[in-house]
Scaffold this active site. Sequence first.
Site, PDB file in Angstrom:
ATOM      1  N   LYS A  78     -49.119-102.652  -2.147  1.00  0.00           N
ATOM      2  CA  LYS A  78     -48.222-103.176  -1.004  1.00  0.00           C
ATOM      3  C   LYS A  78     -48.480-104.447  -0.441  1.00  0.00           C
ATOM      4  CE  LYS A  78     -45.529-100.029   1.224  1.00  0.00           C
ATOM      5  NZ  LYS A  78     -44.198 -99.608   1.279  1.00  0.00           N
ATOM      6  N   CYS A 112     -33.679 -98.794  33.571  1.00  0.00           N
ATOM      7  CA  CYS A 112     -32.377 -99.050  34.530  1.00  0.00           C
ATOM      8  C   CYS A 112     -32.242 -97.578  35.321  1.00  0.00           C
ATOM      9  CB  CYS A 112     -31.483 -99.522  34.153  1.00  0.00           C
ATOM     10  SG  CYS A 112     -30.015 -99.504  35.048  1.00  0.00           S
ATOM     11  N   GLU A 165     -45.850-103.274 -12.765  1.00  0.00           N
ATOM     12  CA  GLU A 165     -44.358-103.688 -12.558  1.00  0.00           C
ATOM     13  C   GLU A 165     -44.118-104.263 -11.284  1.00  0.00           C
ATOM     14  OE1 GLU A 165     -42.396 -99.970 -13.233  1.00  0.00           O
ATOM     15  OE2 GLU A 165     -43.529 -99.629 -15.179  1.00  0.00           O
ATOM     16  N   CYS A 178     -31.321-104.901  36.304  1.00  0.00           N
ATOM     17  CA  CYS A 178     -30.526-104.512  34.884  1.00  0.00           C
ATOM     18  C   CYS A 178     -29.640-105.790  34.666  1.00  0.00           C
ATOM     19  CB  CYS A 178     -29.899-103.357  35.157  1.00  0.00           C
ATOM     20  SG  CYS A 178     -28.867-102.761  33.750  1.00  0.00           S
ATOM     21  N   LYS A 190     -42.547-103.628  -7.605  1.00  0.00           N
ATOM     22  CA  LYS A 190     -42.128-102.260  -6.508  1.00  0.00           C
ATOM     23  C   LYS A 190     -40.763-102.496  -5.965  1.00  0.00           C
ATOM     24  CE  LYS A 190     -43.615 -98.828  -3.434  1.00  0.00           C
ATOM     25  NZ  LYS A 190     -42.221 -98.556  -3.180  1.00  0.00           N
ATOM     26  N   CYS A 239     -24.294 -97.283  34.793  1.00  0.00           N
ATOM     27  CA  CYS A 239     -24.578 -98.345  33.938  1.00  0.00           C
ATOM     28  C   CYS A 239     -23.956 -98.254  32.667  1.00  0.00           C
ATOM     29  CB  CYS A 239     -25.884 -98.654  33.709  1.00  0.00           C
ATOM     30  SG  CYS A 239     -26.522 -99.951  32.643  1.00  0.00           S
ATOM     31  N   CYS A 293     -26.007-104.032  35.098  1.00  0.00           N
ATOM     32  CA  CYS A 293     -25.479-103.644  36.309  1.00  0.00           C
ATOM     33  C   CYS A 293     -26.011-103.854  37.421  1.00  0.00           C
ATOM     34  CB  CYS A 293     -25.320-101.836  36.232  1.00  0.00           C
ATOM     35  SG  CYS A 293     -26.828-101.129  36.361  1.00  0.00           S
ATOM     36  N   TYR A 328     -37.152 -97.957 -14.288  1.00  0.00           N
ATOM     37  CA  TYR A 328     -38.472 -98.107 -14.571  1.00  0.00           C
ATOM     38  C   TYR A 328     -39.465 -96.937 -15.125  1.00  0.00           C
ATOM     39  CZ  TYR A 328     -38.193 -96.637  -9.643  1.00  0.00           C
ATOM     40  OH  TYR A 328     -37.792 -95.864  -8.520  1.00  0.00           O
ATOM     41  N   ASP A 344     -37.624-102.881  -3.908  1.00  0.00           N
ATOM     42  CA  ASP A 344     -37.359-102.168  -2.694  1.00  0.00           C
ATOM     43  C   ASP A 344     -35.789-101.782  -2.398  1.00  0.00           C
ATOM     44  OD1 ASP A 344     -37.695-101.286  -0.087  1.00  0.00           O
ATOM     45  OD2 ASP A 344     -37.920-103.179   0.694  1.00  0.00           O
TER      46      ASP A 344
HETATM   47  S1  IVH Z   1     -42.509 -95.240 -10.545  1.00  0.00           S
HETATM   48  C1  IVH Z   1     -43.893 -90.654 -10.197  1.00  0.00           C
HETATM   49  N1  IVH Z   1     -41.732 -97.857 -10.522  1.00  0.00           N
HETATM   50  O1  IVH Z   1     -41.193 -96.678  -5.024  1.00  0.00           O
HETATM   51  C2  IVH Z   1     -43.486 -92.008  -9.431  1.00  0.00           C
HETATM   52  N2  IVH Z   1     -41.486 -96.472  -8.590  1.00  0.00           N
HETATM   53  O2  IVH Z   1     -43.118 -95.093  -3.187  1.00  0.00           O
HETATM   54  C3  IVH Z   1     -42.498 -92.574 -10.184  1.00  0.00           C
HETATM   55  N3  IVH Z   1     -40.225 -97.846  -7.016  1.00  0.00           N
HETATM   56  O3  IVH Z   1     -39.928 -93.491  -5.721  1.00  0.00           O
HETATM   57  C4  IVH Z   1     -42.085 -93.780  -9.619  1.00  0.00           C
HETATM   58  N4  IVH Z   1     -40.289 -99.682  -7.987  1.00  0.00           N
HETATM   59  O4  IVH Z   1     -38.340 -95.170  -5.574  1.00  0.00           O
HETATM   60  C5  IVH Z   1     -41.828 -96.570  -9.831  1.00  0.00           C
HETATM   61  N5  IVH Z   1     -41.487 -99.862 -10.624  1.00  0.00           N
HETATM   62  C6  IVH Z   1     -41.578 -98.908  -9.970  1.00  0.00           C
HETATM   63  C7  IVH Z   1     -40.889 -98.700  -8.706  1.00  0.00           C
HETATM   64  C8  IVH Z   1     -40.696 -97.633  -8.022  1.00  0.00           C
HETATM   65  C9  IVH Z   1     -39.850 -98.923  -6.841  1.00  0.00           C
HETATM   66  C10 IVH Z   1     -40.018 -97.002  -5.662  1.00  0.00           C
HETATM   67  C11 IVH Z   1     -39.388 -95.483  -6.267  1.00  0.00           C
HETATM   68  C12 IVH Z   1     -40.634 -94.555  -5.845  1.00  0.00           C
HETATM   69  C13 IVH Z   1     -41.150 -95.326  -4.827  1.00  0.00           C
HETATM   70  C14 IVH Z   1     -42.198 -94.917  -4.632  1.00  0.00           C
END
Ligand code: IVH
Length: 671
Positions: free
Chosen positions: A315, A427, A113, A409, A115, A433, A412, A224, A117
């Site tokens: 990541k 400074c 899936e 600076c 991730k 300042c 000032c 998710y 943000d």
């Molecule tokens: S599963 C037990 N799925 O990333 C862990 N987390 O660094 C369950 N996050 O706490 C999390 N996308 O806030 C999961 N597809 C995804 C995610 C996801 C973002 C976040 C979430 C989690 C953090 C972990």
Amino acid sequence: MDKAKAEERVKQLTKELREHNYRYYNEDSPTISDYEFDMLLKELESLEKEFPELADENSPTKRVGGEVTKNFETVKHKYPMLSLSNSYSKEELLEFDQRVQKILGREIEYICELKYDGVAIGISYKDGKIQRALTRGDGTQGDDITANVKTIRSVPLVLKGDYPNEFEIRGEIFYPLSVFRELNEKREAEGVEQLANPRNAASGTLKMQDSSIVAERKLDCFLYFVLGEELPFNEHLKNIEAAGTWGFKVPKEEKQLIRKCNSLEEVFSFINYWDEQRSSLDFEIDGVVIKVNNYNYQEELGFTAKSPRWAIAYKFKAEQVETRLDHISYQVGRTGAITPVANLEPVLLAGTTVKRASLHNADQIAKLDIREGDLVQVEKGGEIIPKVVGVNFSHRTSKSKPTEYISQCPECGTELIRIEGEAQHYCPNMWGCPPQIIGKMAHFISRKAMDIDGLGEETVAQLFEANLINDIADIYSLEKEDLLPLDRMAEKSVNNLLEGVEASKQIPFPRVLYAIGIRYVGETVAKKLAKHFKSMSAIRSASLEELIAVDEIGEKIAESIIAFFAEERNVELVDRLTAAGLQMELNEEESGPSSQKLEGNSFVISGVFERHSRDELKMLIEANGGKNTGSLSSKTNYLLAGDNMGPAKKEKAEKLGIQIISESDFEQMIG
Ligand code: IVH
């Protein structure tokens, strides 16, 4: 219309509006126009007004918010909200896969899936109705932000289809990038400071007290993770798909947002696809999450203290772009530290327009030989401010000149100094300042310091410019008559401000010590010093040796404290604060260990606990004379074990002959 007819129509409208809402926000495929939708909504609104007894608490009309939450209640999570372990290379994923296969003894199915943000959220449902939405908080307990979450259109208030009676669903709340840009454009037009990035903006919005403002903000939410005792399937993907049929916005296979993978190669191909394609999304992602699909296998793999062993995050590397460096400017912080800033030709990076980037310090500029006019590489990592990481020398013209760092600076004019061993210039004009004076006051009133309600950084600057305050002690001699004539200072805000100032006199001593802004005395150090010396006057008269003798206080901090009190004006400032009635001593309950029951014993805390957060346990250990350490060693006496502690830790503790105790054993120990 009579009531029976109205009831019928309300039901019909509610049903239709819910479905249209779902089609619009979750499926991206509306079947009626916005106008038609609004008309239906208006009709429902007016019926609810006429027959208030027919208005359901989860009616589609409730999406506009209105509930105001003064303080978000902290609530314990039914299932702890853990995080994921991170990986940054394919090798690490290979290791993850090998670990999984070793434990399970077979190849298995993974679900990949995105991730997201954003801000993690756990939403619980009962009998098809939304109950509560909690932030992650410390993982054990989070803030109840239900009123705000209910305004997010893609979060269903009432479910459809065949859902379990009780369950929790987790996901991530975020600003679509298009919405975020719009928000910032509006702020720019209003002359308000821009929001740094979509995630922080989302988190800020979710913490707003007035849900009707949140309702206007167009946040979105992807789900998710489904948790509960009576889920329909024994597999992650199937439950996610099921959640889609209950009305949640879940990632769809056909859009490549989620994929079942039978080999690591397939996982890599998903990763590669999104590493390239991520800028096409209308939301930010920072990687891919790989999960074991089958719940039995998940269970077998279990958890470490912080994260499941059945999932891992991959990541992405930070995104980079090239742009022109127009000119370098210099900012002065509250401690007088100078930060060079790159002013760039605006460029889109990871979904936001970047105009400024950090250059860190003079050494960094010299090392990378960064010059005005250069084409530079800008990168955005996890931090808010992007940074310049390199120069494209092939585009440099012969006219270009090496950057000459400023010697005075910019605010000032005072000659800058450089403290030996430090990268930054300072400074030294700390009393004259302007940004330093304002910065110190802003630190003093900030939430973790004196937390003065009604007084923000902008107001501080305003009061400084109006010549009403020149240092932190002046805040306590502000009078109503001085404030009323100022811009944006109505009677109500003035009263609020003055009440806030008055209330701050009760802020406990450790926070006062932190607030006065001695360099290197952060929150933790302030607490340590307060606990040891018990009063401001004792700290003031402590010698260097006495200061260093305190656990975790090193020479650098000690010298800074001595230097602070060697300055006559600081002594005078503290005297004035004392005279104003601030807490300059620890009160009874805060002072000293409450017992010495744990003296000589060292503890390691692991896992998640029922009645205490880990921070509370740490505090209790220290308050009873014990020592809390991070990792197990032969010197550890006890392993305080909660739920989800990894077997490796247990094994190690057993090997070292360390006694493993539970939360209740611990409670008994301290009585
Ligand atoms: S599963 C037990 N799925 O990333 C862990 N987390 O660094 C369950 N996050 O706490 C999390 N996308 O806030 C999961 N597809 C995804 C995610 C996801 C973002 C976040 C979430 C989690 C953090 C972990």
